[in-house]
Design a protein around this motif. Structure first.
Motif, mmCIF file in Angstrom:
data_model
loop_
_atom_site.group_PDB
_atom_site.id
_atom_site.type_symbol
_atom_site.label_atom_id
_atom_site.label_comp_id
_atom_site.label_asym_id
_atom_site.label_seq_id
_atom_site.Cartn_x
_atom_site.Cartn_y
_atom_site.Cartn_z
ATOM 1 N N GLU A 8 0.924 -1.376 0.261
ATOM 2 C CA GLU A 8 -0.003 0.129 -0.708
ATOM 3 C C GLU A 8 0.631 1.037 -0.041
ATOM 4 O O GLU A 8 0.912 2.346 0.596
ATOM 5 N N PRO A 9 1.579 1.535 -1.125
ATOM 6 C CA PRO A 9 3.114 1.712 -1.278
ATOM 7 C C PRO A 9 1.735 4.163 -1.310
ATOM 8 O O PRO A 9 3.022 4.668 -0.978
ATOM 9 N N ALA A 10 0.972 4.153 -1.389
ATOM 10 C CA ALA A 10 0.042 5.005 -1.720
ATOM 11 C C ALA A 10 -0.268 5.855 -0.078
ATOM 12 O O ALA A 10 0.057 6.814 0.335
ATOM 13 N N LEU A 11 -0.760 4.747 0.419
ATOM 14 C CA LEU A 11 -0.924 5.190 1.993
ATOM 15 C C LEU A 11 0.097 5.277 3.012
ATOM 16 O O LEU A 11 0.275 6.101 3.798
ATOM 17 N N ALA A 12 1.264 4.639 2.140
ATOM 18 C CA ALA A 12 2.564 4.701 3.344
ATOM 19 C C ALA A 12 3.372 6.246 2.666
ATOM 20 O O ALA A 12 3.384 7.074 3.545
ATOM 21 N N LEU A 13 2.879 6.586 1.885
ATOM 22 C CA LEU A 13 3.671 7.248 1.041
ATOM 23 C C LEU A 13 2.803 8.977 1.930
ATOM 24 O O LEU A 13 3.120 10.270 2.374
ATOM 25 N N ARG A 14 1.713 8.377 2.635
ATOM 26 C CA ARG A 14 0.306 9.606 3.577
ATOM 27 C C ARG A 14 1.033 9.920 4.605
ATOM 28 O O ARG A 14 1.274 11.117 5.905
ATOM 29 N N ASN A 15 1.765 8.138 4.972
ATOM 30 C CA ASN A 15 2.496 8.864 6.565
ATOM 31 C C ASN A 15 3.549 9.648 6.614
ATOM 32 O O ASN A 15 4.261 10.503 7.154
ATOM 33 N N PHE A 16 4.356 9.467 5.694
ATOM 34 C CA PHE A 16 6.290 10.293 5.410
ATOM 35 C C PHE A 16 5.841 11.661 5.128
ATOM 36 O O PHE A 16 6.513 13.018 4.988
ATOM 37 N N ASP A 17 4.448 12.145 4.658
ATOM 38 C CA ASP A 17 4.683 13.672 4.722
ATOM 39 C C ASP A 17 3.301 14.153 5.408
ATOM 40 O O ASP A 17 4.027 15.265 5.249
ATOM 41 N N VAL A 35 5.116 12.670 8.021
ATOM 42 C CA VAL A 35 6.333 13.539 8.896
ATOM 43 C C VAL A 35 6.999 14.460 8.790
ATOM 44 O O VAL A 35 7.192 15.860 9.330
ATOM 45 N N ILE A 36 7.208 14.715 7.202
ATOM 46 C CA ILE A 36 7.670 16.225 6.326
ATOM 47 C C ILE A 36 6.614 17.339 7.013
ATOM 48 O O ILE A 36 7.181 18.371 6.813
ATOM 49 N N ASP A 37 5.073 17.241 7.122
ATOM 50 C CA ASP A 37 4.426 18.786 7.762
ATOM 51 C C ASP A 37 4.945 19.489 8.955
ATOM 52 O O ASP A 37 4.825 19.815 9.181
ATOM 53 N N ILE A 38 4.950 17.766 9.891
ATOM 54 C CA ILE A 38 5.135 18.056 11.306
ATOM 55 C C ILE A 38 6.775 17.877 11.454
ATOM 56 O O ILE A 38 7.655 19.409 12.024
ATOM 57 N N ALA A 39 8.171 17.464 10.863
ATOM 58 C CA ALA A 39 9.075 18.139 10.775
ATOM 59 C C ALA A 39 9.528 18.024 9.911
ATOM 60 O O ALA A 39 10.059 17.645 9.065
ATOM 61 N N PRO A 40 9.162 19.582 8.576
ATOM 62 C CA PRO A 40 10.296 20.034 7.720
ATOM 63 C C PRO A 40 11.531 19.800 6.932
ATOM 64 O O PRO A 40 12.110 19.332 6.097
ATOM 65 N N ALA A 96 13.532 17.232 8.672
ATOM 66 C CA ALA A 96 13.700 15.931 9.051
ATOM 67 C C ALA A 96 13.785 15.374 8.024
ATOM 68 O O ALA A 96 13.228 14.314 6.840
ATOM 69 N N ALA A 97 15.307 14.878 7.624
ATOM 70 C CA ALA A 97 15.759 14.506 6.465
ATOM 71 C C ALA A 97 14.814 12.544 5.719
ATOM 72 O O ALA A 97 15.080 12.756 4.498
ATOM 73 N N HIS A 98 14.957 12.030 6.480
ATOM 74 C CA HIS A 98 14.207 10.941 6.739
ATOM 75 C C HIS A 98 12.957 10.558 6.354
ATOM 76 O O HIS A 98 12.471 9.841 5.889
ATOM 77 N N GLY A 99 12.405 11.821 6.837
ATOM 78 C CA GLY A 99 11.037 11.770 5.781
ATOM 79 C C GLY A 99 11.345 12.224 4.241
ATOM 80 O O GLY A 99 10.195 10.965 4.195
ATOM 81 N N HIS A 100 11.848 12.746 4.245
ATOM 82 C CA HIS A 100 12.208 12.758 2.317
ATOM 83 C C HIS A 100 12.570 11.558 1.873
ATOM 84 O O HIS A 100 12.258 11.125 1.132
ATOM 85 N N VAL A 101 13.308 10.868 2.960
ATOM 86 C CA VAL A 101 14.626 9.491 2.120
ATOM 87 C C VAL A 101 13.103 8.540 2.229
ATOM 88 O O VAL A 101 13.040 7.509 0.868
ATOM 89 N N ASN A 102 12.368 8.034 2.909
ATOM 90 C CA ASN A 102 10.884 7.214 2.997
ATOM 91 C C ASN A 102 10.221 8.373 2.073
ATOM 92 O O ASN A 102 9.381 7.077 1.884
ATOM 93 N N ARG A 103 9.673 9.367 1.580
ATOM 94 C CA ARG A 103 8.981 9.274 1.312
ATOM 95 C C ARG A 103 9.853 8.721 -0.588
ATOM 96 O O ARG A 103 8.872 8.261 -1.531
ATOM 97 N N GLY A 104 11.136 9.175 -0.661
ATOM 98 C CA GLY A 104 11.570 8.714 -2.043
ATOM 99 C C GLY A 104 11.696 7.189 -2.393
ATOM 100 O O GLY A 104 10.971 6.575 -3.278
ATOM 101 N N VAL A 105 11.234 6.425 -0.863
ATOM 102 C CA VAL A 105 11.123 5.125 -0.774
ATOM 103 C C VAL A 105 9.620 4.437 -1.642
ATOM 104 O O VAL A 105 9.523 3.719 -2.282
#
Length: 487
Positions: free
Chosen positions: A90-99, A101-106, A108-117
């Motif tokens: 369910e990568p689209a749902l996963a993407l919402r979670n990583f987004d 993370v970025i909303d809360i902590a822009p 946070a580099a790991h949020g962008h890495v996970n978004r890329g994954v």
């Protein structure tokens, strides 16, 4: 009456058990804590993490969702729920979670890495590359971001840049064996075989870092020392398909004078035993006979200095005659051409989301006039609703062993398969094989070509774009027409 344990104490005990590797006990302690205090944040977090590590992503999502309702700013909770949803396809749902993370902590580099994954899993490598570049703008020394950037560049077929990204990851973190292995796989895909075999030895370092140990303490054969009179253990190390593909190298050791013990996965022992005369074939988990030297199976091409100009042919496998007869009776008279189909592999394989084909996508291409036969012993939950009415004859649990799969496969006029063990089985049996390959196919299918140096009977049908299975399937009718007998 003595009071029971406090949830905080249970969490501390669970943490200690986890540190000792006792995951099941740790999970039980956290469950006890949640039975006492269902809103205990540390217990919810720990239980969710453990569920993910123990291969229960649905339970992980449920626990982490409870956590995030109580603690909507819990960054690690969003990251872990995203990882669990990736495991559930369910990568689209996963993407919402990583987004989130970025909303809360822009920053946070790991949020962008996970978004890329997640974007890579959604077959969007351009967007994934942008996310990983953003991560590196925030944290330029992040080896993981460089490694994943190499994966995105590979999906875009920007090979030199991908190799450079893997090299950077390795320079930043010399122990990152995955980056070196990816270099090896890329070089092999590009046809740079000798360099690729050397770099792909990193897989053994990666496996050992994950707890695997070689099954032998005997010296490893270096490819140079004489083998006459030596007893050499060759051991399989990865999937069934890898063992089928690389078993062709074992007779070369016999030709050098070695006595060979071949340790294989139990489902392959019968097939290998019948077709490797003079080789002692033993199941992987059995006690090993005495031996003087050892070598991993997939290291044989390196030791033997093989490339595509020096590949031995596949073993000339033949299925068990009794099983052949049983499947002939089960199939009944052949009034149409028979085509076996394999559309998905092991979902735990790291690249499975790219190599496996959803059954709903395959169904419209199952044309009339052909007896379509499922060669899959197991159908994944997301494909089950699409099996009825598909036109596929599915035998499921009647495929009780890989020997059964071999016998059924041998009755097919052709086999259509994604990159999984049955593709190697069909190629080794010499059945006409239409290999459905992702846009960035596994290294062994090389680049751009339709034929395979590994299997003379194979034709490779490739995606035009990442995730575009229709472009590969559009070639299927013409290719099958070239192989099937006239009706």
């Amino acid at each position: 009456m003595r009071p029971g344990p406090h949830p905080d104490q249970l969490c501390q005990q669970a943490q200690a058990r986890y540190a000792q590797g006792q995951l099941a006990t740790a999970a039980e302690l956290l469950q006890q804590a949640l039975a006492i205090a269902p809103r205990h944040l540390a217990a919810l977090w720990g239980a969710g993490q453990l569920a993910l590590q123990m291969g229960a992503p649905e339970r992980a999502v449920a626990l982490l969702t409870r956590l995030l309702k109580l603690a909507p700013q819990h960054l690690d909770g969003y990251n872990s729920r995203g990882a669990a949803q990736l495991a559930l396809r369910e990568p689209a749902l996963a993407l919402r979670n990583f987004d989130k993370v970025i909303d809360i902590a822009p920053q946070a580099a790991h949020g962008h890495v996970n978004r890329g994954v997640a974007l890579l899993a959604m077959h969007q490598p351009e967007q994934a590359l942008a996310a990983l570049d953003q991560a590196l703008a925030l944290q330029p020394q992040d080896a993981s971001a460089h490694g994943n950037r190499g994966n995105a560049l590979s999906r875009l077929h920007r090979w030199d840049e991908a190799l450079a990204a893997f090299d950077t990851a390795l320079a930043l973190q010399p122990g990152q064996h995955l980056a070196r292995w990816n270099i090896g796989m890329t070089l092999l895909r590009l046809g740079r075989w000798h360099e690729g075999w050397r770099q792909s030895e990193a897989r053994l370092d990666l496996f050992q870092a994950q707890g695997w140990r070689p099954p032998s303490t005997a010296p490893r054969w270096d490819g140079l020392s004489p083998l006459v009179g030596q007893r050499v253990l060759v051991f399989s190390e990865q999937g069934l398909g890898d063992t089928l593909q690389f078993s062709r190298f074992v007779p070369l050791l016999q030709g050098l004078g070695a006595q060979v013990v071949f340790s294989v996965q139990a489902p392959l022992q019968g097939l290998m035993s019948r077709h490797l005369p003079g080789v002692e074939v033993v199941p992987r988990d059995a006690p090993l006979p005495a031996h003087d030297l050892h070598i991993p199976l997939m290291s044989l091409p390196l030791a033997l200095a093989c490339d595509d100009t020096r590949l031995p042919p596949p073993l000339a496998l033949q299925p068990d005659p009794q099983r052949m007869a049983a499947w002939r009776e089960r199939l009944g008279p052949g009034r149409k051409a028979r085509v076996g189909v394999v559309w998905s592999g092991n979902p735990q394989q790291s690249d499975d989301i790219h190599r496996s084909l959803p059954l709903r996508t395959l169904r419209p291409w199952l044309s009339d006039g052909i007896d379509w036969v499922s060669l899959q012993a197991e159908v994944q939950p997301w494909d089950l609703p699409h099996l009825p009415g598909s036109g596929l004859r599915h035998f499921g649990e009647q495929l009780q062993s890989f020997e059964d799969t071999a016998a059924l496969c041998a009755h097919m006029d052709a086999v259509v398969s994604v990159c999984t063990s049955v593709a190697h089985l069909a190629g080794t049996l010499g059945r006409p094989l239409c290999l459905l390959a992702a846009h960035t196919a596994d290294w062994r299918w090389l680049l751009a070509r339709q034929d395979s140096p590994w299997y003379p009977s194979a034709t490779i049908l490739r995606q035009d774009r990442p995730g575009d299975w229709d472009s590969a399937l559009a070639q299927l009718g013409a290719q099958l027409g070239a192989h099937l007998p006239p009706t």
